[in-house]
Every structure is written in C-alpha cells, then in structure tokens.
Design an enzyme around this catalytic site. Sequence first.
Site, PDB file in Angstrom:
ATOM      1  N   ARG A  95     -10.112  -7.530   2.468  1.00 55.26           N
ATOM      2  CA  ARG A  95      -9.296  -7.439   3.673  1.00 55.26           C
ATOM      3  C   ARG A  95     -10.175  -7.173   4.899  1.00 55.26           C
ATOM      4  O   ARG A  95     -11.348  -6.844   4.776  1.00 55.26           O
ATOM      5  CB  ARG A  95      -8.254  -6.315   3.517  1.00 55.26           C
ATOM      6  CG  ARG A  95      -7.167  -6.613   2.517  1.00 55.26           C
ATOM      7  CD  ARG A  95      -6.278  -5.405   2.254  1.00 55.26           C
ATOM      8  NE  ARG A  95      -6.970  -4.365   1.509  1.00 55.26           N
ATOM      9  CZ  ARG A  95      -6.424  -3.203   1.155  1.00 55.26           C
ATOM     10  NH1 ARG A  95      -5.186  -2.933   1.504  1.00 55.26           N
ATOM     11  NH2 ARG A  95      -7.121  -2.318   0.473  1.00 55.26           N
ATOM     12  N   ASN A 121      -8.024  -0.050  -4.722  1.00 51.21           N
ATOM     13  CA  ASN A 121      -7.687  -0.935  -3.591  1.00 51.21           C
ATOM     14  C   ASN A 121      -7.029  -2.204  -4.125  1.00 51.21           C
ATOM     15  O   ASN A 121      -7.475  -3.319  -3.885  1.00 51.21           O
ATOM     16  CB  ASN A 121      -8.909  -1.251  -2.728  1.00 51.21           C
ATOM     17  CG  ASN A 121     -10.034  -1.917  -3.505  1.00 51.21           C
ATOM     18  OD1 ASN A 121     -10.227  -1.662  -4.686  1.00 51.21           O
ATOM     19  ND2 ASN A 121     -10.793  -2.780  -2.841  1.00 51.21           N
ATOM     20  N   MET A 122      -5.940  -2.004  -4.852  1.00 48.49           N
ATOM     21  CA  MET A 122      -5.236  -3.134  -5.458  1.00 48.49           C
ATOM     22  C   MET A 122      -4.918  -4.251  -4.466  1.00 48.49           C
ATOM     23  O   MET A 122      -5.159  -5.431  -4.756  1.00 48.49           O
ATOM     24  CB  MET A 122      -3.952  -2.653  -6.143  1.00 48.49           C
ATOM     25  CG  MET A 122      -4.174  -1.843  -7.397  1.00 48.49           C
ATOM     26  SD  MET A 122      -2.624  -1.168  -8.046  1.00 48.49           S
ATOM     27  CE  MET A 122      -1.774  -2.668  -8.518  1.00 48.49           C
ATOM     28  N   ASP A 178      13.149   9.200 -10.845  1.00 46.41           N
ATOM     29  CA  ASP A 178      12.907   9.913  -9.600  1.00 46.41           C
ATOM     30  C   ASP A 178      13.631  11.246  -9.660  1.00 46.41           C
ATOM     31  O   ASP A 178      14.561  11.432 -10.462  1.00 46.41           O
ATOM     32  CB  ASP A 178      13.391   9.089  -8.399  1.00 46.41           C
ATOM     33  CG  ASP A 178      12.681   9.461  -7.100  1.00 46.41           C
ATOM     34  OD1 ASP A 178      11.787   8.720  -6.675  1.00 46.41           O
ATOM     35  OD2 ASP A 178      13.036  10.517  -6.528  1.00 46.41           O
ATOM     36  N   GLU A 190      -1.992   6.094   6.680  1.00 41.47           N
ATOM     37  CA  GLU A 190      -1.016   6.505   5.671  1.00 41.47           C
ATOM     38  C   GLU A 190      -0.180   7.716   6.048  1.00 41.47           C
ATOM     39  O   GLU A 190       0.786   8.043   5.346  1.00 41.47           O
ATOM     40  CB  GLU A 190      -1.701   6.761   4.316  1.00 41.47           C
ATOM     41  CG  GLU A 190      -2.535   8.018   4.224  1.00 41.47           C
ATOM     42  CD  GLU A 190      -3.960   7.844   4.703  1.00 41.47           C
ATOM     43  OE1 GLU A 190      -4.745   8.800   4.535  1.00 41.47           O
ATOM     44  OE2 GLU A 190      -4.293   6.759   5.236  1.00 41.47           O
ATOM     45  N   ALA A 201      -0.904   5.564  -7.543  1.00 45.51           N
ATOM     46  CA  ALA A 201      -1.171   6.745  -6.716  1.00 45.51           C
ATOM     47  C   ALA A 201      -2.645   7.161  -6.748  1.00 45.51           C
ATOM     48  O   ALA A 201      -2.990   8.241  -6.260  1.00 45.51           O
ATOM     49  CB  ALA A 201      -0.294   7.906  -7.178  1.00 45.51           C
ATOM     50  N   ILE A 202      -3.511   6.315  -7.266  1.00 44.30           N
ATOM     51  CA  ILE A 202      -4.905   6.715  -7.475  1.00 44.30           C
ATOM     52  C   ILE A 202      -5.619   7.023  -6.163  1.00 44.30           C
ATOM     53  O   ILE A 202      -6.532   7.865  -6.112  1.00 44.30           O
ATOM     54  CB  ILE A 202      -5.668   5.635  -8.289  1.00 44.30           C
ATOM     55  CG1 ILE A 202      -7.007   6.170  -8.801  1.00 44.30           C
ATOM     56  CG2 ILE A 202      -5.832   4.353  -7.489  1.00 44.30           C
ATOM     57  CD1 ILE A 202      -6.885   7.312  -9.781  1.00 44.30           C
ATOM     58  N   LYS A 230     -10.117   0.164   4.605  1.00 44.54           N
ATOM     59  CA  LYS A 230     -10.335   1.243   3.640  1.00 44.54           C
ATOM     60  C   LYS A 230     -11.111   2.395   4.270  1.00 44.54           C
ATOM     61  O   LYS A 230     -11.704   2.273   5.338  1.00 44.54           O
ATOM     62  CB  LYS A 230     -11.096   0.723   2.416  1.00 44.54           C
ATOM     63  CG  LYS A 230     -10.265  -0.186   1.530  1.00 44.54           C
ATOM     64  CD  LYS A 230      -8.965   0.478   1.075  1.00 44.54           C
ATOM     65  CE  LYS A 230      -9.190   1.625   0.107  1.00 44.54           C
ATOM     66  NZ  LYS A 230      -7.917   2.309  -0.256  1.00 44.54           N
ATOM     67  N   VAL A 259      -7.180   0.834 -10.269  1.00 47.45           N
ATOM     68  CA  VAL A 259      -7.938   0.237  -9.168  1.00 47.45           C
ATOM     69  C   VAL A 259      -7.454   0.836  -7.845  1.00 47.45           C
ATOM     70  O   VAL A 259      -6.263   0.833  -7.540  1.00 47.45           O
ATOM     71  CB  VAL A 259      -7.783  -1.291  -9.159  1.00 47.45           C
ATOM     72  CG1 VAL A 259      -8.448  -1.887  -7.917  1.00 47.45           C
ATOM     73  CG2 VAL A 259      -8.397  -1.886 -10.424  1.00 47.45           C
ATOM     74  N   SER A 286       2.144  -0.625   0.122  1.00 45.52           N
ATOM     75  CA  SER A 286       2.913  -0.120  -1.012  1.00 45.52           C
ATOM     76  C   SER A 286       3.739  -1.238  -1.627  1.00 45.52           C
ATOM     77  O   SER A 286       3.889  -1.314  -2.860  1.00 45.52           O
ATOM     78  CB  SER A 286       3.824   1.024  -0.570  1.00 45.52           C
ATOM     79  OG  SER A 286       3.065   2.135  -0.130  1.00 45.52           O
ATOM     80  N   VAL A 307       4.279   7.660  -7.402  1.00 45.77           N
ATOM     81  CA  VAL A 307       4.708   8.834  -6.639  1.00 45.77           C
ATOM     82  C   VAL A 307       3.810   9.026  -5.420  1.00 45.77           C
ATOM     83  O   VAL A 307       2.647   8.642  -5.421  1.00 45.77           O
ATOM     84  CB  VAL A 307       4.687  10.114  -7.500  1.00 45.77           C
ATOM     85  CG1 VAL A 307       5.675   9.991  -8.643  1.00 45.77           C
ATOM     86  CG2 VAL A 307       3.284  10.391  -8.025  1.00 45.77           C
TER      87      VAL A 307
END
Length: 371
Positions: A15, A300-301, A198, A118, A268-269, A75, A298, A134, A239
Amino acid sequence: MRIGCPREIKNREYRVGLTPESAKELVANGHDVWIESGAGEGIGAYDAQYSDAGAKVIDDVEKLFAECEMIVKVKEPQAGEIAMLREGQILYTYLHLAPDPEQTAGLVASGCTAIAYETVTGHRGGLPLLTPMSQVAGRMSIQAGATALEKAHGGRGVLLGGVPGVMPGKVVIIGGGVVGFNAAQMAAGLGADTIIMDLDPVVLEKVGTHFEARASTRFASRANVEEAVCEADLVVGAVLVPGAAAPKLVSRDMLKCMKPGAVLVDVAIDQGGCFETSRPTTHDDPTYVIDDIVHYCVANMPGAVSRTSTYALNNVTLPHALRIANLGWKEAMRRDPHLAQGLNVHAGRVTYPAVATELGYDELPILEAIA
C-alpha cells in the site's frame, strides 16, 4: 505545507499513503507533495502519474524525511524511519502503539507529533479511518482461513462450504464489529456453519437480524467461547478495544480441545492479538502450528490486496490530511474533537490514555497538547 509520502518498507506492504489523486488534491490546496520514487508501484501507480498530479518525485528518502513537515504513511514507522523523524514533525499513519513499547519509545524520543488513524473517531461514532481496513481484513480472514484449512497448508482438509451430503465447516467469529460482520458475510456466503459471538446484546441483535438463518449468534461468555472454539474448524479473532491491547480470549489450554488442523486467524494481531498463542507473522511466512492448531497472524493483511486497500484508505484519510495541512494540526484538532482523538504522541509525551496506561507513561491530556 510540504507533505512527504515514503515507500512502505514493512514486509510485503504494497500500500501507499497517498494515491496520485490524493496528491493532486493536496497540490490543488496549495501544498507541496513529495513522493518517494516507486512508492506507488504496489498499487499500479507510477512515478509519472504522481508527477502529472503535481507532486515531486524524489529518490532520497532521508531528504524527504528531513525537509517535509508532515509524513503520510500506511503502516507504523519501522526503526529506520523513526530514526529520521524530528521534533515538531507530523506523522500521520496507523500506529497501534499499545502492544509496541519499542515504537512508542522511539516516537517519544523523536519529539514528533504522531497522529494515529486507528484512534480518530467519527461524528456518527466508530473509528472511520480504521473501518475500511477492518472491512478488508474481515473479508480476507475467511479467505486466508479457508486456505490454511487445506491439508497442503497444514489444516484439517475441510472445505468451508461443504458439498451435498457432507457437512460444511464450522466458523466461529469472536467479535461482531466491523471485522466480525465482514468475516461473517464471507463465511455465510460460502455456506459455512457460522457463529458470531459478542458481549454486547445490541450487536448480537443487529447481526442476528441481518443474517437471519444464514448465521447464528451467541453471547461471548468464557464458557460459551470455550465450547464454540472446541467445536470449530476455523476461529476468527475480531475484537477491538480502541487504542488498547486486545484481550486474550482464547487461552492455550483451549487449543487442547480443538480438532487437530483447525485454524485460528487473529485479525487483532496489530493490537497484540486476542489468542494467547498469537505472535505476528508476515505474508512471506503467514502461519505456524502450536498444539496441532494452525495460526494465521499476519499483521498487515490488507497489504495483500493493496490497490483496493489503498483507495479505500485514502477515501477516509485524505479529508483529515487536508484539514491538518490547511489549518495546522492544532487548529484542525481544536475545530474537530474527533480528529483530536487521533493524537497519540506529542513533543516527547504520550497523549492517548489507553496507550499511556498500557505502557506506563505519564499522560499528557490531548486538550492540554492542543491548547
């Protein structure tokens, strides 16, 4: 204002912080835009397109960092980039500081003003600068999980949608927010047996109404999570606690009851992960196995679908970039308290409460920083 956009250097991060169209918009507002040569190649945007948009293409990234007042990225800055930041410079990018004490310490030491995508809030609630990524990550989680479930990739050899006469795979999604909702859309669309979990009854009602019989909902108590995880072929961790480290919802002990070859995908990594056994991986080496369970973590999916992700991201980050450049970051934040929530570090102090609490810094209140 002079605005710099360097090439991303994180593993397999394709990106770019500014598209040619975004650069053109900034130039039209009277700003100088410097783009590192090759920065847009991962989305099919080449140097000539940036030049045509009125930006200056520059080979020397050190000169770019040294002479630009605001740095726009995707990033979090890597160690070499942090070393080039300086006092008073604006950094505008994703940061995810709570689980990253080294990056936080580097930004504090640099004296820069770091604004995190974020944690910027929206006029209608939510986290609008996080939402498009997301959405991408939620949809990709099922795609990645389905691949990891293949026997050749270490999984159980289960097809999520099944075939006539054979039961579909069972997908458990922990978290019914933007990531979880988009993951459920993909899982249900494939025909998987999908459960969304949830703690918020309002969220459960919303997703239950949307999916009707195509997916089921379940309250995310500890006992229910453990039972669902033990029965799952694929578990998606979706989450988010804004700005803070993700809670650990799946313990290592739970892995012992799971089916060998089942898959955990931890979206959520970036915030430390919501599985106890999670650790960041890369697109080059995306999975590892613990207790016969495949982990995909990962960090930065969305970078794998870089063109879609970059344009979706620029749609929401550009308006704030324009305000910061046109008004200065302090005035922009005075006028927009939602943008002010993006301030994470300023002049050697941590300004975001959750980060200060998580990492043990004395918090500089945001209102004091922009006074």
